[in-house]
Each structure stands twice: as C-alpha cells, then as structure tokens.
Design a protein around this motif. Structure first.
Motif: not given
Length: 138
Positions: A32-45, A126-137
């Motif tokens: 669920x945490x990884x899916x949340x990060x993915x939904x926030x637009x965080x690229x693991x690579x 995290x804010x810099x990595x995410x394209x949708x940081x609101x998903x991460x609060x």
C-alpha cells in the motif's frame, strides 16, 4: 488525504489457524505504501538515481479482528509529517464488510544511499519527487 488499495487474501498467506499470517500484514502495508507513492507520481528509478531510498525504522501492528482466506482487504495509507528526519505512516486494514481488522503505525525516513544517513528534511525531498504531492499529505 488518505490513499486506499484493495488486496485479495490468498490461501498461501494463511497460518495454521486459517488467519492471515502476521508477517503478511507488513507485506500488505509495504504494498500500500509503494502504491501510494506511485499514485503520488514518485518514480522509484528517479528516486534511486537521486541517491535516496525510503527506510522503515519502526512498525507497530494492532489487531482487531480476523482476516481469513477469501476475504478482500482494503489498506489505507496516510503520511504524517513532523518536520524532523522521520515521518509517520498510519495504515488501517478493513475487511470487505467494513470491519476494521488491524492498524499499522510506521516510522520511516529517507536514507542518503551514499552517506548511509537519514536526510534532514524528508518532507522537502518527497515533495520534489512527487508530481502529486497532495497524495502524500504535502
């Protein structure tokens, strides 16, 4: 914001009493945490190329009800920011009938992979990595 993912309980995840094995709750939480990060637009690579990776420092599970084979479980994921080197993640597990079965509270951080030390401001990274940081609060 609270992110939620659904997972079907598989028979090989059960203990001898027919309950979901305790270690599987950790796996569901990780998923669920990884899916949340993915939904926030965080690229693991991109994250790894930038020399950082998430680490779990503490997990605490509180069980409320049984979760058994054939159940579907919804797992929520809400990040909690404190302004320090660490952050919290609150997760809840519900059966398909809406019954709360468990809660997982985690403390995590972002590790500088070269220095092997926690970053001082994981929230900003995290804010810099995410394209949708609101998903991460954020």
């Amino acid at each position: 914001m609270t992110f939620t993912v659904s997972i079907a309980v598989r028979s090989y995840e059960l203990d001898t009493q027919g309950h979901v094995n305790g270690a599987v709750y950790h796996q569901y939480g990780d998923h669920a945490r990884w899916e949340c990060l993915r939904a926030a637009g965080v690229s693991v690579d991109e994250m790894l190329a930038g020399g950082v990776g998430p680490v779990t420092l503490e997990n605490t599970i509180r069980y409320h009800r049984e979760l058994r084979g054939g159940d579907e479980v919804k797992v929520s994921c809400a990040f909690r920011w404190s302004g320090g080197k660490t952050f919290g993640v609150q997760q809840r597990f519900w059966r398909g009938d809406g019954e709360l079965v468990a809660e997982l509270t985690s403390i995590g951080g972002l590790l500088d992979l070269r220095e092997r030390r926690l970053l001082p401001d994981p929230e900003a990274r995290w804010r810099a990595l995410a394209t949708s940081p609101e998903v991460l609060g954020l």
